[in-house]
Design a protein around this motif. Structure first.
Motif: not given
Length: 206
Positions: A12, A148-149, A154, A158, A165, A170, A172, A181-182, A186, A188
């Motif tokens: 971020d 985001k989100p 995301f 990627c 991912p 990630f 933030d 993100a999760r 990803l 995160a």
């Protein structure tokens, strides 16, 4: 099951790689007789902010709408415009300790991308902050048209990193972004400040 080790870092901007001194906005508010926190409060109202973060309006139009909303408390449209312009001239500062980690991991062959909900002023900001050549990829919500989100955000990040991912870490400072993100697959981490630098270095060590 253990996660795959990250081969790319997605950061971020505001609150992680860039920080803002709150005293700047507070000083403008005092100078123009505005209530504490009103600049950020009006600028960040979601109905006003969302269009500029998705490219429906540009940065200048968003700033103009903030000034319009401030006209009465500022004592007229001209004073409101002057206050907002003075506030907007300050573009924040790079967190040099975070930048050091960015440089370390890039030197080790790990791609670093910037993942930010931003306006069309982002490229100019990155240039002014000296960050243009410090990043492999910049993912700007106003260019993508999605912020985001959202999972699409995301996914696009990627793709830009050319990394699956599961191999992207990630970082933030907002819980909602970390959860997004999760959900998109990803790894995160919620940024809590410089105490987390050790974790980042360990997570990205190869």
């Amino acid at each position: 099951m253990a996660r795959e080790r990250a081969t790319a870092l997605l950061l971020d901007l505001d609150g992680v790689l860039r920080r803002f001194d709150p005293a700047v906005a507070a000083g403008v508010e005092r100078e123009y007789g505005l209530a504490d926190g009103v600049l950020t409060e009006i600028a960040m109202q979601w109905g006003r902010l969302q269009p500029v973060l998705t490219g429906q309006v540009n940065h200048a139009e968003w700033v103009s709408s903030v000034a319009d909303a401030l006209a009465e408390p500022a004592g007229g449209p001209e004073r409101a415009r002057a206050a907002v312009e003075q506030w907007q001239r300050y573009r924040g500062e790079v967190d040099t300790e975070v930048l050091d980690v960015v440089r370390e991991v890039r030197a080790a062959g790990i791609k670093v991308g910037l993942a930010t909900n931003a306006t069309d002023l982002l490229d100019a900001d990155l240039a002014a902050l000296g960050l243009t050549d410090e990043l492999d990829v910049v993912v700007n919500s106003s260019t993508l048209g999605v912020h985001k989100p959202a999972p699409e955000y995301f996914q696009a990040a990627c793709v830009a990193l050319a990394t699956p991912p599961a191999r992207v870490l990630f970082v933030d400072d907002e819980d909602w972004a970390v959860r997004g993100a999760r959900s998109a697959g990803l790894s995160a981490h919620r940024w809590g400040g410089h105490a987390d630098l050790r974790y980042l270095r360990a997570a990205l060590a190869h």
